[in-house]
Design an enzyme around this catalytic site. Structure first.
Site, PDB file in Angstrom:
ATOM      1  N   CYS A  56      -4.063  -2.582   8.605  1.00  0.00           N
ATOM      2  CA  CYS A  56      -4.486  -1.814   7.423  1.00  0.00           C
ATOM      3  C   CYS A  56      -5.322  -0.580   7.748  1.00  0.00           C
ATOM      4  CB  CYS A  56      -5.252  -2.721   6.464  1.00  0.00           C
ATOM      5  SG  CYS A  56      -4.197  -3.914   5.616  1.00  0.00           S
TER       6      CYS A  56
ATOM      7  N   LYS B 144      -3.489   2.346   9.665  1.00  0.00           N
ATOM      8  CA  LYS B 144      -2.369   2.873   8.882  1.00  0.00           C
ATOM      9  C   LYS B 144      -2.843   3.560   7.609  1.00  0.00           C
ATOM     10  CE  LYS B 144       0.078  -0.126   6.522  1.00  0.00           C
ATOM     11  NZ  LYS B 144      -0.059   0.281   5.097  1.00  0.00           N
TER      12      LYS B 144
ATOM     13  N   PHE C  68     -19.936  -4.647   8.159  1.00  0.00           N
ATOM     14  CA  PHE C  68     -19.212  -3.623   8.923  1.00  0.00           C
ATOM     15  C   PHE C  68     -20.177  -2.719   9.692  1.00  0.00           C
ATOM     16  CE2 PHE C  68     -16.192  -5.131   5.878  1.00  0.00           C
ATOM     17  CZ  PHE C  68     -14.987  -5.092   6.549  1.00  0.00           C
TER      18      PHE C  68
ATOM     19  N   THR D  91       0.846  -1.186   0.000  1.00  0.00           N
ATOM     20  CA  THR D  91       0.000   0.000   0.000  1.00  0.00           C
ATOM     21  C   THR D  91       0.885   1.241   0.000  1.00  0.00           C
ATOM     22  OG1 THR D  91      -1.705  -1.188   1.221  1.00  0.00           O
ATOM     23  CG2 THR D  91      -1.843   1.218   1.200  1.00  0.00           C
TER      24      THR D  91
ATOM     25  N   ARG E  46      -1.379  -6.078  16.020  1.00  0.00           N
ATOM     26  CA  ARG E  46      -1.069  -4.719  15.590  1.00  0.00           C
ATOM     27  C   ARG E  46      -2.304  -3.829  15.691  1.00  0.00           C
ATOM     28  NH1 ARG E  46       1.740  -5.992   9.881  1.00  0.00           N
ATOM     29  NH2 ARG E  46       0.150  -7.642   9.949  1.00  0.00           N
TER      30      ARG E  46
ATOM     31  N   GLU F 213      -7.001 -10.609   7.061  1.00  0.00           N
ATOM     32  CA  GLU F 213      -6.405 -11.651   7.895  1.00  0.00           C
ATOM     33  C   GLU F 213      -7.494 -12.588   8.394  1.00  0.00           C
ATOM     34  OE1 GLU F 213      -3.700 -10.213  10.872  1.00  0.00           O
ATOM     35  OE2 GLU F 213      -3.063  -8.571   9.575  1.00  0.00           O
TER      36      GLU F 213
ATOM     37  N   ASN G 186     -10.328   1.123   2.215  1.00  0.00           N
ATOM     38  CA  ASN G 186     -10.130   0.955   3.649  1.00  0.00           C
ATOM     39  C   ASN G 186     -10.677   2.137   4.446  1.00  0.00           C
ATOM     40  OD1 ASN G 186      -9.062  -1.576   3.514  1.00  0.00           O
ATOM     41  ND2 ASN G 186      -6.939  -0.948   3.760  1.00  0.00           N
TER      42      ASN G 186
ATOM     43  N   ALA H  60     -21.281  -2.871  16.060  1.00  0.00           N
ATOM     44  CA  ALA H  60     -20.714  -1.936  17.041  1.00  0.00           C
ATOM     45  C   ALA H  60     -19.707  -2.674  17.927  1.00  0.00           C
ATOM     46  CB  ALA H  60     -21.826  -1.334  17.891  1.00  0.00           C
TER      47      ALA H  60
END
Length: 463
Positions: free
Chosen positions: A289, A292, A278, A152, A356, A184, A237, A281
């Protein structure tokens, strides 16, 4: 597919400035298996290499970490990703690993750049690893057909790489942006059965050659100019992060008004214009991703003189979300000093060992700062001896983690947590308070188990 010798040497549509030099036709189309070099043996590089080997290509994966290459040569995978180990084993005759640049590039027709691009202090992407690969090709890549960046990167990176290749005498080498859209926990399936494969190139021949590498993949291919391909990843993203943040904001309003976020999100998701994805809650997004890439897009916009106010709000709300959970716990318990709190789940999502940008780190840090004792459970995470984890106590079972605790916080929605004997767990706690940070469990069942039940986007329910 027709041979490229019959194709016009046409650039792909673009609204940008005139293109740097593009290679001339004809280029060979990859009708047959190709020789692929993948730089980077992280999540993206390993999945890319293993999946290309599965498609029949001969692949060499190069990395700079000796311990990682040794592990891969011995048949082990340095992180957990479902199906990846089996894929590597099944294709071991077509897949190899090396530390040596010359060995990786010696027979390669295409180089895939899959290195990390971490954020700098300013929020911009650190492209030093990308440039290290480009520099390494200058003396070794005279026979290459194409260089493809899957990392990216900011919009405009392709233009700069194209110029660098030209200056190195690699005018004949095509360039393409081929961003990854793997998640992932489902990365192998996402690669082999994608929603779309995006290929941005400076010319049609390179785009079609790279497209040929994906023969056998079950998904549509979108070809476009390089700048647009670079933007697609960042924009996708950022939009997903915005959707997560929006539902968390609605959840906060639900808590204040008595509405139930589960009912609200389910009804919203039935609108075909919006969809159900998505809209869960929770404690905010994490991983490698979304945080970042959102910051990188914001930095890129700011560098262009545009304050991306919507994205600023998305990032701010997401950073506050786990801290709101701490405040609710503190209010319910009358303070956190001297309290013992169990964190159930540490990874940023289930199905991975990746920590992460996980909300668990913020929650653990805040609990420790408030004077609480923190115990933890996770079936896969192995945090190193660093803060905040060096100040917490790890347990192998949920029962041990919640023993004598004043509160338990479900941070990651591991399916194992559904099958816990929650009445027995409640009896082991000093104060059976349960904060369901992912709304995984059924509130009535938790009340019947003896808990005071807190969740995101719903009022606290007391026993």
């Amino acid at each position: 597919m027709t041979d490229t010798a019959a194709l016009p040497s046409a650039p792909l549509p673009s609204a940008s400035l005139p293109r740097p030099h593009s290679p001339a036709l004809p280029l060979p189309l990859p009708h047959s298996p190709r020789r692929v070099a993948v730089f980077g043996a992280g999540y993206i590089g390993l999945v890319t290499g293993a999946c290309f080997a599965e498609l029949g290509h001969r692949v060499v994966v190069r990395d700079i970490q000796p311990e990682r290459i040794d592990l891969l040569r011995s048949g082990d995978v340095p992180f957990f990703e479902p199906g990846l180990g089996d894929l590597i084993l099944r294709n071991k005759e077509r897949l190899s690993f090396t530390l040596d640049v010359h060995e990786a590039v010696r027979d390669a027709e295409v180089v895939y750049v899959c290195v990390d691009t971490p954020p700098t202090a300013s929020g911009d992407a650190d492209l030093s690893r990308v440039w290290a690969v480009v520099d390494a090709l200058k003396d070794t890549a005279s026979h290459l057909v194409a260089v493809v960046v899957k990392s990216t990167v900011p919009v405009g990176t392709g233009d700069r790489v194209r110029v660098a290749l030209d200056e190195a005498g690699l005018h004949h080498v095509g360039y393409a942006s081929n961003p990854e859209f793997t998640a992932e926990g489902s990365a192998v399936d996402d690669f082999l059965r994608p929603d779309r494969v995006v290929i941005g190139a400076f010319d049609e021949a390179t785009a079609r050659w790279v497209e040929g590498l994906y023969a056998g993949v079950d998904g549509p291919v979108e070809t476009m100019d390089v700048a647009s391909a670079e933007m697609v990843k960042l924009a996708a993203n950022a939009l997903l992060a915005t959707k997560i943040t929006f539902i968390n904001e609605i959840a906060t309003v639900c808590e204040a008004t008595g509405a139930d976020i589960e009912h609200v999100a389910r009804a919203i998701g039935r609108d075909h214009r919006l969809g159900p994805y998505f809209l869960n809650a929770g404690l905010g997004y994490g991983g490698s991703c979304f945080p970042k890439d959102s910051r990188a897009l914001r930095a890129m916009a700011s560098n262009s003189g545009y304050p991306f106010q919507l994205l600023n709000a998305v990032i701010e709300v997401n950073e506050l979300q786990p801290r709101r959970a701490i405040q609710r716990l503190k209010s319910e318990l009358g303070g956190l000093r001297g309290r013992r709190v169990a964190l159930l789940g540490l990874t940023f999502k289930p199905g991975t060992d990746d920590m992460r940008e996980a909300p668990s780190a913020v929650i653990a840090s805040r609990l420790l700062a408030e004077g609480a004792e923190v115990t933890c459970w996770d079936p896969m995470a192995r945090p190193g001896p660093v803060q905040p984890w060096s100040s917490t106590t790890r347990h192998d079972t949920v029962d041990d983690a919640v023993s004598d605790a004043d509160a338990a916080v479900l941070v990651t929605e591991w399916p194992e947590l559904v099958d816990v004997d929650w009445p027995a767990a409640a009896r082991r706690m000093r104060h059976p308070l349960f904060f369901d940070g992912r709304n995984l469990l059924e509130s009535t069942a938790m009340l019947d188990a003896g808990f005071t039940y807190m969740s995101v986007g719903r009022a606290t329910r007391h026993r």
